[in-house]
Design an enzyme around this catalytic site. Structure first.
Site, mmCIF file in Angstrom:
data_model
loop_
_atom_site.group_PDB
_atom_site.id
_atom_site.type_symbol
_atom_site.label_atom_id
_atom_site.label_comp_id
_atom_site.label_asym_id
_atom_site.label_seq_id
_atom_site.Cartn_x
_atom_site.Cartn_y
_atom_site.Cartn_z
ATOM 1 N N SER A 8 0.868 -1.284 -0.054
ATOM 2 C CA SER A 8 -0.090 -0.080 -0.019
ATOM 3 C C SER A 8 0.758 1.314 -0.051
ATOM 4 O O SER A 8 1.549 1.672 1.110
ATOM 5 C CB SER A 8 -0.835 0.196 1.340
ATOM 6 O OG SER A 8 -1.575 1.220 1.250
ATOM 7 N N HIS A 33 -0.782 -1.198 -4.413
ATOM 8 C CA HIS A 33 -2.369 -0.625 -4.047
ATOM 9 C C HIS A 33 -2.427 0.676 -3.629
ATOM 10 O O HIS A 33 -1.336 1.108 -2.996
ATOM 11 C CB HIS A 33 -2.692 -1.417 -2.653
ATOM 12 C CG HIS A 33 -3.990 -1.055 -2.214
ATOM 13 N ND1 HIS A 33 -5.105 -1.957 -2.606
ATOM 14 C CD2 HIS A 33 -4.505 -0.251 -1.368
ATOM 15 C CE1 HIS A 33 -6.177 -1.554 -2.152
ATOM 16 N NE2 HIS A 33 -5.807 -0.438 -1.271
ATOM 17 N N ASP A 35 -4.619 3.988 -2.250
ATOM 18 C CA ASP A 35 -5.855 4.329 -1.635
ATOM 19 C C ASP A 35 -6.037 5.817 -1.943
ATOM 20 O O ASP A 35 -5.386 6.686 -1.850
ATOM 21 C CB ASP A 35 -5.506 4.347 -0.110
ATOM 22 C CG ASP A 35 -5.739 3.037 0.311
ATOM 23 O OD1 ASP A 35 -6.428 2.183 0.016
ATOM 24 O OD2 ASP A 35 -4.662 2.516 0.880
ATOM 25 N N MET A 37 -8.485 9.080 -1.275
ATOM 26 C CA MET A 37 -9.360 9.390 -0.124
ATOM 27 C C MET A 37 -9.830 10.715 -0.506
ATOM 28 O O MET A 37 -8.779 11.649 -0.796
ATOM 29 C CB MET A 37 -8.819 9.454 1.163
ATOM 30 C CG MET A 37 -8.274 7.951 1.513
ATOM 31 S SD MET A 37 -7.515 7.887 3.132
ATOM 32 C CE MET A 37 -6.837 6.388 3.213
ATOM 33 N N HIS A 66 -7.780 1.867 -5.001
ATOM 34 C CA HIS A 66 -9.076 1.777 -4.218
ATOM 35 C C HIS A 66 -9.413 3.050 -3.900
ATOM 36 O O HIS A 66 -8.848 3.886 -3.458
ATOM 37 C CB HIS A 66 -8.345 0.901 -2.971
ATOM 38 C CG HIS A 66 -9.354 0.986 -1.739
ATOM 39 N ND1 HIS A 66 -8.939 0.620 -0.288
ATOM 40 C CD2 HIS A 66 -10.664 1.110 -1.719
ATOM 41 C CE1 HIS A 66 -9.969 0.723 0.070
ATOM 42 N NE2 HIS A 66 -11.207 0.889 -0.579
ATOM 43 N N MET A 68 -11.661 5.401 -1.818
ATOM 44 C CA MET A 68 -12.311 5.775 -0.817
ATOM 45 C C MET A 68 -13.145 6.993 -0.895
ATOM 46 O O MET A 68 -12.731 8.094 -0.155
ATOM 47 C CB MET A 68 -11.581 5.583 0.580
ATOM 48 C CG MET A 68 -10.758 4.327 0.879
ATOM 49 S SD MET A 68 -9.746 4.479 2.197
ATOM 50 C CE MET A 68 -8.921 2.900 2.024
ATOM 51 N N MET A 137 -12.258 -4.637 4.548
ATOM 52 C CA MET A 137 -11.325 -3.840 5.244
ATOM 53 C C MET A 137 -11.409 -4.211 6.732
ATOM 54 O O MET A 137 -12.243 -4.602 7.266
ATOM 55 C CB MET A 137 -12.095 -2.429 4.980
ATOM 56 C CG MET A 137 -11.801 -1.622 4.212
ATOM 57 S SD MET A 137 -10.140 -1.256 3.443
ATOM 58 C CE MET A 137 -9.573 -0.238 4.695
ATOM 59 N N ASP A 175 -7.151 -5.437 3.584
ATOM 60 C CA ASP A 175 -6.324 -4.239 3.937
ATOM 61 C C ASP A 175 -6.545 -3.777 5.412
ATOM 62 O O ASP A 175 -7.627 -3.580 5.763
ATOM 63 C CB ASP A 175 -6.905 -3.368 2.727
ATOM 64 C CG ASP A 175 -5.892 -2.061 2.844
ATOM 65 O OD1 ASP A 175 -4.962 -2.020 3.517
ATOM 66 O OD2 ASP A 175 -6.195 -1.137 2.253
#
Length: 216
Positions: A8, A33, A35, A37, A66, A68, A137, A175
């Site tokens: 990540s 990975h 993220d 956000m 990913h 979010m 998650m 994750d």
């Protein structure tokens, strides 16, 4: 199937981002990975498309992106243009999840669906045959370095049963809090893809740490 590892990027040293990507390129990691956000769906902001584009330009591993965020549908085309392999969206953020999955596939990417810790596996019963990956998650989304939620192990087993009984080919990804103690138990429960942030990027030898996760 061998265990897949998706380090990540959220835990990387952003003052040395090029070096961190070079490390990932030289490692046995299967994907990276990322993220995204927005400070609305989760109480934090990570990085946006300028960073995504910079990483995509130098990363030799498939991108496991990913979201979010609220309204993830708005980012499908732009994510596909980066050459992302996987676009993962939250069940909780998608009013018309089937349509979102169709749009991700139409854009040429694999489609993943993420469940928050409080969202049960049964929510995916009518969509499991359409998805390529389910991300569970194992911490509350928004921040790295949180403690692993123990109930995730049983949740993985329930998801594995749903996938096997339905004939779906979806991979199970987890994750949050993935490290030397939790990773073997997750794999034993049926996880296919381990996302690990701090455990990898803060290690004295990240390449060896990635290799140790893959060996599970």
């Amino acid at each position: 199937m061998p265990t897949l590892v998706s380090p990540s990027l959220l835990a990387a040293d952003f003052t040395r981002l090029g070096d961190e990507i070079s490390m990932i390129n030289s490692s046995s990691a299967d994907m990276l990975h990322m993220d995204i956000m927005d400070g609305v769906f989760v109480p934090n902001i990570s990085f946006g498309f300028p960073v995504l584009e910079a990483v995509a330009g130098i990363c030799q591993k498939p991108l496991d992106v990913h979201f979010m965020t609220i309204h993830p549908d708005e980012y499908i085309e732009r994510t596909a243009q980066l050459g992302a392999m996987m676009m993962n969206v939250h069940y909780e953020a998608c009013v018309h999840l089937h349509r979102t999955i169709q749009s991700i596939h139409k854009a040429g990417m694999k489609a993943g669906v993420t469940l928050n810790p409080s969202s049960p596996v049964c929510l995916l019963e009518d969509i499991i045959g359409e998805v390529d990956m389910v991300l569970l998650m194992s911490v509350n989304p928004g921040f790295g370095g949180q403690k692993f939620i123990e109930g995730t192990i049983a949740k993985v087993r329930r998801l594995r049963q749903l996938i096997d009984n339905s004939g779906s080919h979806a991979l199970i990804e987890v994750d949050g809090g993935v490290q030397e103690e939790t990773a073997p138990r997750l794999v034993a429960a049926g996880v296919d893809v381990l996302v690990s942030g701090s455990y990898v990027f803060k290690a004295s030898d990240p390449v060896a740490t990635i290799a140790s996760l893959k060996a599970l």
